[in-house]
Design an enzyme around this catalytic site. Structure first.
Site, PDB file in Angstrom:
ATOM      1  N   GLU A  95       0.827  -1.202   0.000  1.00  0.00           N
ATOM      2  CA  GLU A  95       0.000   0.000   0.000  1.00  0.00           C
ATOM      3  C   GLU A  95       0.863   1.256   0.000  1.00  0.00           C
ATOM      4  O   GLU A  95       2.023   1.237   0.431  1.00  0.00           O
ATOM      5  CB  GLU A  95      -0.917  -0.007   1.225  1.00  0.00           C
ATOM      6  CG  GLU A  95      -0.143  -0.002   2.529  1.00  0.00           C
ATOM      7  CD  GLU A  95      -1.020  -0.287   3.747  1.00  0.00           C
ATOM      8  OE1 GLU A  95      -1.940  -1.117   3.651  1.00  0.00           O
ATOM      9  OE2 GLU A  95      -0.763   0.311   4.794  1.00  0.00           O
ATOM     10  N   CYS A 108       3.501   8.367   1.147  1.00  0.00           N
ATOM     11  CA  CYS A 108       4.044   7.353   2.051  1.00  0.00           C
ATOM     12  C   CYS A 108       4.156   6.059   1.252  1.00  0.00           C
ATOM     13  O   CYS A 108       3.161   5.579   0.720  1.00  0.00           O
ATOM     14  CB  CYS A 108       3.087   7.200   3.226  1.00  0.00           C
ATOM     15  SG  CYS A 108       3.540   5.903   4.369  1.00  0.00           S
ATOM     16  N   CYS A 115       6.804  -7.491   6.363  1.00  0.00           N
ATOM     17  CA  CYS A 115       8.012  -7.082   7.077  1.00  0.00           C
ATOM     18  C   CYS A 115       8.429  -8.220   7.999  1.00  0.00           C
ATOM     19  O   CYS A 115       7.578  -8.866   8.611  1.00  0.00           O
ATOM     20  CB  CYS A 115       7.748  -5.816   7.900  1.00  0.00           C
ATOM     21  SG  CYS A 115       9.221  -5.234   8.798  1.00  0.00           S
ATOM     22  N   CYS A 119       7.562  -6.499  14.964  1.00  0.00           N
ATOM     23  CA  CYS A 119       7.119  -5.626  16.066  1.00  0.00           C
ATOM     24  C   CYS A 119       5.661  -5.991  16.395  1.00  0.00           C
ATOM     25  O   CYS A 119       4.803  -5.966  15.502  1.00  0.00           O
ATOM     26  CB  CYS A 119       7.232  -4.162  15.674  1.00  0.00           C
ATOM     27  SG  CYS A 119       8.886  -3.746  15.076  1.00  0.00           S
ATOM     28  N   CYS A 122       2.420  -3.880  15.358  1.00  0.00           N
ATOM     29  CA  CYS A 122       2.322  -3.422  13.965  1.00  0.00           C
ATOM     30  C   CYS A 122       1.654  -4.485  13.103  1.00  0.00           C
ATOM     31  O   CYS A 122       2.054  -5.650  13.114  1.00  0.00           O
ATOM     32  CB  CYS A 122       3.729  -3.121  13.455  1.00  0.00           C
ATOM     33  SG  CYS A 122       3.831  -2.881  11.670  1.00  0.00           S
ATOM     34  N   GLY A 178       6.981  -2.469   5.497  1.00  0.00           N
ATOM     35  CA  GLY A 178       8.359  -2.934   5.354  1.00  0.00           C
ATOM     36  C   GLY A 178       9.392  -2.134   6.100  1.00  0.00           C
ATOM     37  O   GLY A 178       9.148  -1.009   6.541  1.00  0.00           O
ATOM     38  N   GLU A 179      10.553  -2.744   6.260  1.00  0.00           N
ATOM     39  CA  GLU A 179      11.702  -2.096   6.890  1.00  0.00           C
ATOM     40  C   GLU A 179      12.663  -1.691   5.768  1.00  0.00           C
ATOM     41  O   GLU A 179      13.337  -2.553   5.176  1.00  0.00           O
ATOM     42  CB  GLU A 179      12.363  -3.072   7.885  1.00  0.00           C
ATOM     43  CG  GLU A 179      13.753  -2.684   8.341  1.00  0.00           C
ATOM     44  CD  GLU A 179      13.879  -1.260   8.886  1.00  0.00           C
ATOM     45  OE1 GLU A 179      12.986  -0.801   9.625  1.00  0.00           O
ATOM     46  OE2 GLU A 179      14.879  -0.611   8.549  1.00  0.00           O
ATOM     47  N   ASN A 311      -2.193   3.112  17.176  1.00  0.00           N
ATOM     48  CA  ASN A 311      -3.359   2.728  16.394  1.00  0.00           C
ATOM     49  C   ASN A 311      -3.504   1.219  16.581  1.00  0.00           C
ATOM     50  O   ASN A 311      -2.766   0.465  15.963  1.00  0.00           O
ATOM     51  CB  ASN A 311      -3.097   3.089  14.925  1.00  0.00           C
ATOM     52  CG  ASN A 311      -4.315   2.902  14.060  1.00  0.00           C
ATOM     53  OD1 ASN A 311      -5.436   2.903  14.536  1.00  0.00           O
ATOM     54  ND2 ASN A 311      -4.086   2.731  12.769  1.00  0.00           N
ATOM     55  N   CYS A 354      -6.776  -0.747   6.496  1.00  0.00           N
ATOM     56  CA  CYS A 354      -5.777  -1.699   6.021  1.00  0.00           C
ATOM     57  C   CYS A 354      -4.944  -2.222   7.178  1.00  0.00           C
ATOM     58  O   CYS A 354      -3.916  -2.830   6.985  1.00  0.00           O
ATOM     59  CB  CYS A 354      -4.894  -1.089   4.953  1.00  0.00           C
ATOM     60  SG  CYS A 354      -5.742  -0.916   3.390  1.00  0.00           S
TER      61      CYS A 354
HETATM   62  N1  SAH Z   1       9.735  -0.375   9.342  1.00  0.00           N
HETATM   63  C1  SAH Z   1       9.965   1.019   9.477  1.00  0.00           C
HETATM   64  C2  SAH Z   1       9.061   1.881   8.616  1.00  0.00           C
HETATM   65  C3  SAH Z   1       7.639   1.447   8.444  1.00  0.00           C
HETATM   66  S1  SAH Z   1       6.646   1.521   9.896  1.00  0.00           S
HETATM   67  C4  SAH Z   1       9.894   1.429  10.933  1.00  0.00           C
HETATM   68  O1  SAH Z   1       9.421   0.642  11.755  1.00  0.00           O
HETATM   69  O2  SAH Z   1      10.354   2.513  11.225  1.00  0.00           O
HETATM   70  C5  SAH Z   1       6.418   3.270  10.056  1.00  0.00           C
HETATM   71  C6  SAH Z   1       6.114   3.730  11.449  1.00  0.00           C
HETATM   72  O3  SAH Z   1       4.818   3.283  11.876  1.00  0.00           O
HETATM   73  C7  SAH Z   1       7.092   3.241  12.490  1.00  0.00           C
HETATM   74  O4  SAH Z   1       7.487   4.304  13.317  1.00  0.00           O
HETATM   75  C8  SAH Z   1       6.247   2.233  13.234  1.00  0.00           C
HETATM   76  O5  SAH Z   1       6.743   2.015  14.517  1.00  0.00           O
HETATM   77  C9  SAH Z   1       4.883   2.882  13.224  1.00  0.00           C
HETATM   78  N2  SAH Z   1       3.776   1.981  13.538  1.00  0.00           N
HETATM   79  C10 SAH Z   1       3.624   0.694  13.154  1.00  0.00           C
HETATM   80  N3  SAH Z   1       2.475   0.185  13.643  1.00  0.00           N
HETATM   81  C11 SAH Z   1       1.884   1.171  14.356  1.00  0.00           C
HETATM   82  C12 SAH Z   1       0.666   1.237  15.119  1.00  0.00           C
HETATM   83  N4  SAH Z   1      -0.146   0.193  15.224  1.00  0.00           N
HETATM   84  N5  SAH Z   1       0.386   2.428  15.726  1.00  0.00           N
HETATM   85  C13 SAH Z   1       1.216   3.486  15.618  1.00  0.00           C
HETATM   86  N6  SAH Z   1       2.370   3.461  14.911  1.00  0.00           N
HETATM   87  C14 SAH Z   1       2.704   2.319  14.286  1.00  0.00           C
HETATM   88 FE1  SF4 Z   2       8.336  -3.084  12.922  1.00  0.00          FE
HETATM   89 FE2  SF4 Z   2       8.279  -1.174  10.986  1.00  0.00          FE
HETATM   90 FE3  SF4 Z   2       8.325  -3.778  10.333  1.00  0.00          FE
HETATM   91 FE4  SF4 Z   2       6.141  -2.751  11.415  1.00  0.00          FE
HETATM   92  S1  SF4 Z   2       6.990  -2.198   9.449  1.00  0.00           S
HETATM   93  S2  SF4 Z   2       7.140  -4.727  11.974  1.00  0.00           S
HETATM   94  S3  SF4 Z   2       7.009  -1.251  12.826  1.00  0.00           S
HETATM   95  S4  SF4 Z   2       9.933  -2.663  11.436  1.00  0.00           S
END
Ligand code: SAH
Ligand code: SF4
Length: 384
Positions: A95, A108, A115, A119, A122, A178-179, A311, A354
């Protein structure tokens, strides 16, 4: 999982000329094709009237394959925020989100399908990694955003409105799925393609690009040596290793001290403020002592903190902080002289649609820190 087809945007200009020569055409055709794709956002042979018809279709079929097919689109605020769900050539879904503001347009983008960082808060992390995106699959998301900003019907040149701040994508955040630093080569090549001037790339300013990472230390060091001036965002989420080990499992490999040290080296090399992302989770990482610890870790550094109300993902045991707790957290971090803002939660309904807050917003008190702000009155509106 399979490799996407080769595309013009995977190649540097010199490689494109070589590819065109290998297809039996004159090298300058590569520049013509590149102007169409990066300057006019088109990959349709019929638009390329400066190329002979037979040459156009041959080159387009070899170098401009379709990479993204629209699966679904969600809009809110009369279309000012649009979330696009794409199907890739092998069926993988990613997306991207396009956000229009009075003075800028932020896109974005996703860097991977899924990913692998796991985490637990997420949605993308819960699904695991499908595959890395190619450079061209990342660039194509932005080209699609550029197209979406164009009027649907072509107008005579004399009626074309003068370009404005919002007629083009001005900012890119790698905060979709993704990372980015786990797909290092494709992401860095995509940054170059997004920021090289036409015909090499799209000509977006490097300073308007943000790469967000969970904290892969060797890759941050490698990025520091690239000589780019993109903004680095580090998703910290906790000031102590005990909490971060749980919230960001990769912390078991690279601890907070190491991640921040790499971030400060990045700031020193680029002169750019590092953005620290911190999702506030009720009773998990929002305690006053953690705010104080965060403030003391960051004090005196070239940094800005983005607090994100969590979120919650479907079925999550975690939720956003209680009213008042967030304000206290902000106050304590700011008391250390650290710049801090709370990201706006408007537009959540389409994020939730999403599963992940793919639209990364910043808001509030310091307008210049705002990369992304979602508009009021967000409602999910399936368009396709
Ligand atoms: N993987 C990278 C970039 C994509 S995630 C990273 O983790 O930085 C982008 C951002 O969204 C990150 O700061 C992540 O911690 C945050 N994020 C992911 N899931 C979330 C959620 N459920 N609520 C708030 N922020 C979230
Ligand atoms: Fe963690 Fe970012 Fe990957 Fe979500 S997208 S699992 S926040 S590293």
């Amino acid at each position: 999982m399979s490799r996407p087809p080769r595309h013009l945007a995977d190649l540097e200009l010199a490689e494109r000329r070589q590819a065109v020569a290998e297809l039996g055409e004159r090298e300058f055709r590569a520049d013509q094709l590149s102007r169409h794709y990066f300057g006019r956002y088109t990959d349709s042979p019929e638009d390329m009237t400066d190329l002979p018809a037979a040459v156009r279709s041959a080159l387009a079929s070899e170098l401009l394959p379709t990479l993204l097919t629209s699966e679904r689109e969600l809009a809110c605020d009369n279309g000012a925020t649009r979330k696009m769900l794409w199907r890739l050539h092998d069926g993988a879904l990613v997306e991207s989100v396009l956000m229009k503001y009075p003075d800028r347009v932020t896109m974005c983008v996703s860097s991977q399908a899924g990913c692998g960082m796991g985490c637990p808060f997420c949605a993308t992390g819960q699904a695991g990694l499908t595959r890395n995106l190619s450079t061209a699959e990342i660039v194509a998301q932005v080209v699609a955003g550029e197209r979406a900003l164009r009027p649907a019907t072509a107008r005579p040149a004399s009626k074309t409105p003068a370009p404005s701040a919002t007629s083009r994508v001005s900012n890119i955040v790698f905060m979709g799925m993704g990372e980015p630093l786990a797909n290092y080569r494709s992401v860095v090549a995509a940054v170059r393609r997004l920021t090289d001037p036409v015909p090499g790339g799209l000509g977006i300013s490097q300073r308007s690009v943000t790469v967000s990472t969970v904290g892969l230390v060797p890759a941050i060091k490698r990025l520091t040596a690239e000589g780019l001036s993109v903004r680095l965002a580090v998703s910290l989420h906790a000031p102590d290793d005990e909490a971060r080990d749980e919230l960001v499992p990769v912390n078991r490999r690279w601890k907070i001290a190491e991640v921040l040290s790499a971030a400060w080296d990045y700031a020193a090399a680029t002169g750019r403020r590092v953005s620290i992302e911190y999702a506030l989770i009720r009773d998990v990482n929002d305690q006053p002592w953690r705010a104080d610890l965060l403030g003391s870790l960051l004090a005196g550094h070239l940094v800005h903190v983005n607090l994100i109300p969590l979120n919650p993902t479907p079925g999550s045991k975690w939720t956003a902080s209680r009213p008042g707790v967030q304000e206290e957290f902000v106050r304590r971090v700011a008391a250390h002289g650290v710049a801090v803002t709370v990201r706006d939660t408007r537009g959540r309904e389409i994020d939730g649609a999403c599963g992940q807050l793919a639209a990364r917003a910043v808001p509030a008190r310091t307008a210049r820190a705002a990369d992304v702000t979602l508009p009021d009155g967000a409602t999910a509106l399936p368009l396709a």
